[in-house]
Design a protein around this motif. Structure first.
Motif, short mmCIF file in Angstrom:
data_model
loop_
_atom_site.label_atom_id
_atom_site.label_comp_id
_atom_site.label_asym_id
_atom_site.label_seq_id
_atom_site.Cartn_x
_atom_site.Cartn_y
_atom_site.Cartn_z
N ARG A 1 -18.33 94.35 -51.77
CA ARG A 1 -17.82 95.60 -52.31
C ARG A 1 -16.40 95.79 -51.78
NH1 ARG A 1 -18.18 99.59 -48.41
NH2 ARG A 1 -19.49 99.08 -46.60
N PHE A 2 -15.57 96.35 -52.66
CA PHE A 2 -14.16 96.52 -52.32
C PHE A 2 -13.98 97.73 -51.40
CE2 PHE A 2 -13.86 94.13 -56.32
CZ PHE A 2 -13.04 93.09 -55.90
N VAL A 3 -13.05 97.60 -50.45
CA VAL A 3 -12.71 98.67 -49.52
C VAL A 3 -11.20 98.77 -49.43
CG1 VAL A 3 -14.83 98.43 -48.17
CG2 VAL A 3 -12.81 97.08 -47.55
N ASP A 4 -10.74 99.84 -48.78
CA ASP A 4 -9.31 100.06 -48.55
C ASP A 4 -8.52 100.01 -49.85
OD1 ASP A 4 -9.99 100.16 -45.90
OD2 ASP A 4 -9.40 98.09 -45.48
N GLY A 5 -9.04 100.71 -50.89
CA GLY A 5 -8.34 100.75 -52.16
C GLY A 5 -8.23 99.41 -52.84
N GLY A 6 -9.20 98.52 -52.59
CA GLY A 6 -9.18 97.21 -53.23
C GLY A 6 -8.41 96.16 -52.46
N CYS B 1 -23.62 91.92 -38.83
CA CYS B 1 -22.29 91.36 -38.95
C CYS B 1 -21.62 91.89 -40.22
CB CYS B 1 -22.30 89.83 -38.96
SG CYS B 1 -23.36 89.11 -40.21
N GLN B 2 -20.31 91.97 -40.18
CA GLN B 2 -19.50 92.36 -41.33
C GLN B 2 -18.40 91.34 -41.49
OE1 GLN B 2 -16.31 95.62 -41.54
NE2 GLN B 2 -18.05 96.63 -42.55
N MET B 3 -18.30 90.80 -42.72
CA MET B 3 -17.25 89.83 -43.05
C MET B 3 -16.30 90.48 -44.04
SD MET B 3 -19.87 86.70 -43.18
CE MET B 3 -21.12 87.93 -43.52
N ARG B 4 -15.04 90.46 -43.72
CA ARG B 4 -14.00 91.12 -44.53
C ARG B 4 -13.07 90.06 -45.08
NH1 ARG B 4 -8.90 93.58 -44.32
NH2 ARG B 4 -8.84 95.71 -45.18
N VAL B 5 -12.94 90.01 -46.42
CA VAL B 5 -12.11 89.01 -47.09
C VAL B 5 -10.93 89.73 -47.73
CG1 VAL B 5 -12.02 87.17 -48.80
CG2 VAL B 5 -14.15 87.59 -47.53
N PRO B 6 -9.70 89.52 -47.26
CA PRO B 6 -8.54 90.14 -47.91
C PRO B 6 -8.35 89.59 -49.31
CG PRO B 6 -8.01 89.34 -45.69
CD PRO B 6 -9.33 88.78 -46.06
N VAL B 7 -7.96 90.46 -50.25
CA VAL B 7 -7.77 90.05 -51.65
C VAL B 7 -6.40 89.43 -51.85
CG1 VAL B 7 -7.55 90.95 -54.00
CG2 VAL B 7 -9.42 91.72 -52.53
N ARG B 8 -5.43 89.84 -51.08
CA ARG B 8 -4.05 89.45 -51.33
C ARG B 8 -3.91 87.93 -51.36
NH1 ARG B 8 -0.06 92.40 -52.06
NH2 ARG B 8 2.11 91.73 -51.88
N GLU B 9 -3.18 87.47 -52.39
CA GLU B 9 -2.88 86.05 -52.59
C GLU B 9 -4.11 85.21 -52.94
OE1 GLU B 9 0.17 85.23 -52.87
OE2 GLU B 9 0.93 87.13 -52.10
N LYS B 10 -5.23 85.86 -53.23
CA LYS B 10 -6.40 85.10 -53.68
C LYS B 10 -6.20 84.65 -55.12
CE LYS B 10 -8.94 85.23 -49.98
NZ LYS B 10 -7.88 85.75 -49.12
N THR B 11 -6.77 83.49 -55.44
CA THR B 11 -6.66 82.94 -56.79
C THR B 11 -7.61 83.66 -57.73
OG1 THR B 11 -6.11 80.79 -55.83
CG2 THR B 11 -6.80 80.81 -58.14
#
Length: 700
Positions: free
Chosen positions: A369-374, A426-436
């Motif tokens: 799920r998206f967080v921090d405004g996507g 556990c919480q895993m956070r994946v940044p969206v920036r520069e993702k393909t």
């Protein structure tokens, strides 16, 4: 010999520790206070004199203690205290004039021999009076501090003028002196004013001493040299024996045990030992196998306590290990302990720790799920049962590869469902920036920590719902370059339909004027935006409200840029322009009689031809000239809000006809061609604002 050696050692300390006294070169003998000594003056028997005898200084006053003539007739100033006497000693051939002092006191300070009322040169001495110490009260020997020192303390309530102490120690060798020290102190006696309370301590420093049994007895005397043996105060017998022995196992068979690791996070081992004093130094080391070198554990990894049994030389060491534990493998530990006493063997206790592990339960996750405004998406997982501890990892099942590992936060806490184990969150956070751009599918796995195993002990979770990453783009790329009328309210509100997932999280608006000025970025005070996601779709509506940068007198061009961090080959740009405000023609004065036209800025001429013709036909030439002059004065532009329907048209030569940049040249930043005259207003059908509801594609 051993006692004399100790006496030499102790007397050497006395000079440093005892309260110093004042000694004159001529000292009488030392007298115990309250006794009745006889003090004597001597002359050669053949020497002539009329009177001869001692005088004593009592409390600062010189008193005739006894004065005798050659016939033996004697007198005194105080017959209640002094009893004079005289005799001739034929052996020594001396005349002896003496005085017996009844209960001598410390106020009797000086004796001087007088002959015929004159002091004999050099015939004087200081009287030294002492009070023998009261019977000493002793404690010990006992161990103090960290059990590295044995202390014996003896105290007397009364002594004068001060005290000094010695200790007699049986079974003491010359090599043992280095381990001994004395200390002493005195204060004014509370029970006996004028006397002193005296305390003396013997300290035996254990570290490095050989195993031995010692017997100790104090000797306390007044701080005066040459006192008789009767001046020594001591205990009736020797104090309790002090036996020191090195730390050792109670039984040699109590070694090399296997210790099971308990369900808690620590290991506890109880070891029965002998030795006196109790052990005061411990070290713990660990080996991964029987042949590898030992690795010391830090003091933070274990703790040790000692509890004595009924015998002073027996007790139990309780060892608790809290760190450095390899719960999935066998570990070999060695505990060393000592109390400072030198023994023939070093104390070592060896034991082995064995422990099973708990395979992690399958993790249950929610997300992505998206967080921090996507700006990122997160996955939260829980494994209800792990032991000793676990960690989470994220596997990319399908989709483009991740360019970096996710940020992972995990915690192992006590499990409420399985009290002997842990629960992993556990919480895993994946940044969206520069993702393909693409559709990603993930799976979470839980792996045990602290377990040496190949492969690692891991439990995989279920495959998670896919997350579709798509850059921000216009819903219809052809729907661009729109033109809008200048809003009468001064606020322009637009709805821009876009695609993309996650939602845009960065929006920038730039503006430029039709007069050729450069494009500039607007501040957050000039515009606001929000995003309305379309349910079930990978898109939504950017709701843009512009309050700044608008001008009524000139057209304004805008460029809106938006992005959500997903990599894209095409940059999102929505271009639009806002026309300048239309200038309304002047209204007919006959239709608006009595009202003044306030708009004269354009300087143009508005003439109602039918009205003028009527006036010319109905009036004479002179009146016509006056009317014409009046019309010239009243020739002013009208406010569009006051204009009649008949007057609602653009005047000729409006600003749209003025020379300027071509609105159709994309290279110049102009996106629409506009033209208008008062006779032929443009049709705006092709420049309509898009505000309908679009059919958005479903979010896979």
């Amino acid at each position: 010999m051993l006692i004399n050696a100790l006496a030499r050692f102790a007397s050497g300390l006395i000079l440093f520790l005892m309260v110093p006294g004042v000694f004159l070169q001529n000292d009488c003998s030392y007298y115990e206070e309250g006794t009745s000594p006889t003090l004597t003056c001597r002359l050669p028997a053949n020497e002539m004199f009329n009177s001869f005898g001692p005088r004593i200084e009592v409390d600062g006053q010189l008193v005739n203690a006894g004065s005798c003539d050659r016939n033996g007739a004697c007198s005194t100033d105080d017959a209640s205290r002094f009893r004079p006497s005289f005799f001739i000693n034929s052996t020594s051939n001396t005349a002896n004039a003496g005085v017996t002092v009844d209960k001598i006191t410390r106020k009797d300070t000086r004796l001087t021999c007088y002959k015929d009322g004159v002091p004999i040169p050099g015939a004087w001495c200081n009287i030294k009076v002492y009070v023998k110490a009261s019977p000493p009260q002793c404690e010990g020997p006992r161990f103090v501090g960290d059990n590295t020192t044995a202390v014996t303390t003896c105290t007397t309530q009364r002594i004068y003028p001060g005290g000094k102490c010695d200790y007699r120690i049986r079974n003491l060798g010359e090599e043992d002196f280095q381990f001994l020290s004395l200390s002493a102190s005195e204060t004014d006696s509370r029970q006996y004013p004028g006397d002193k309370e005296f305390m003396c301590q013997l300290l035996i420093h254990i570290t490095g001493m050989p195993e031995k049994t010692y017997h100790v007895r104090p000797e306390i005397t007044p701080n005066l040299p040459g006192l008789p043996a009767s001046a020594v105060a001591t205990t009736p017998t020797y104090l309790p024996a002090l036996t020191i022995s090195p730390t050792a196992l109670y039984s040699s068979s109590d070694n090399n045990h296997d210790v099971e690791y308990s369900a808690s996070d620590e290991i506890e081992v109880n070891i029965r030992v002998t030795g006196n004093p109790p052990p005061n130094h411990f070290s713990l080391s660990k080996r991964d196998d029987e042949t590898s070198p030992p690795v010391p554990l830090s003091e933070q990894d274990f703790s040790v306590t000692y509890s004595a049994s009924s015998s002073d030389a027996e007790g139990t060491i309780t060892l608790v290990i809290t760190g450095g534990l390899d719960r999935g493998t066998t570990s070999f530990y060695t505990l060393k302990a000592d109390n400072g006493v030198v023994g023939t063997e070093e104390f070592r206790y060896n034991f082995v720790v064995r422990r099973e592990y708990t395979t992690p339960s399958k993790p249950v996750c929610d997300g992505p799920r998206f967080v921090d405004g996507g700006a990122a998406f997160v996955i939260n997982c829980t494994s209800e049962r792990v032991y000793p501890e676990g960690r989470c990892s994220l596997r990319n099942v399908s989709g483009p590869p991740l360019d970096q590992k996710p940020e992972t936060i995990y915690a192992n806490v006590a499990s409420t469902k399985f009290p002997d184990d842990k629960k992993l969150t556990c919480q895993m956070r994946v940044p969206v920036r520069e993702k393909t751009e693409g559709t990603y599918t993930f799976q979470v796995a839980v792996t045990l920590n602290g377990i040496t195993s190949s492969p690692p002990i891991t439990t995989e979770g279920y495959i998670l719902p896919a997350v579709n990453l798509k850059p921000t783009a216009l819903y219809d790329p052809t729907e661009n370059n729109h033109e809008y009328d200048y809003p009468s309210s001064g606020v322009l509100a637009l709805d821009i339909h876009v695609l993309g997932n996650p939602e845009p999280n960065r929006v920038q608006l730039r503006a430029g004027q039709g007069d050729g000025s450069a494009m500039v970025s607007l501040s957050s005070q000039d515009y606001q935006w929000e995003y309305d996601k379309t349910a079930g779709a990978v898109g939504g509506i950017i709701k843009l409200s512009i309050t700044g940068g608008l001008r009524e007198d000139v057209s304004t061009m805008y460029v809106l840029k938006a992005e959500n961090g997903v990599s894209s080959t095409d940059e999102f740009e929505y271009k639009f322009s806002v026309r300048r405000a239309a200038v309304q023609p002047t209204a007919d004065p006959q239709d608006q009689s009595g009202e003044e036209d306030e708009d004269s800025e354009e300087g143009g001429s508005s003439t109602n031809v039918p009205l003028i013709v009527g006036i010319i036909v109905a009036a004479v030439v002179v009146i016509a000239i006056l009317v014409i002059a009046l019309l010239i004065v009243l020739r002013r532009g009208r406010d569009p809000s006051e204009a009649t329907p008949d007057s609602n048209f653009d005047p000729p030569y409006s600003s749209f006809d003025q020379p300027g940049p071509s609105f159709t040249n994309p290279d110049n930043g102009i996106y629409a061609e506009l033209g208008a005259t008062g006779e032929n207003p443009p049709a705006y059908d092709t420049l309509r604002e898009k505000s309908g509801v679009y059919s958005m594609p479903e979010d896979p």
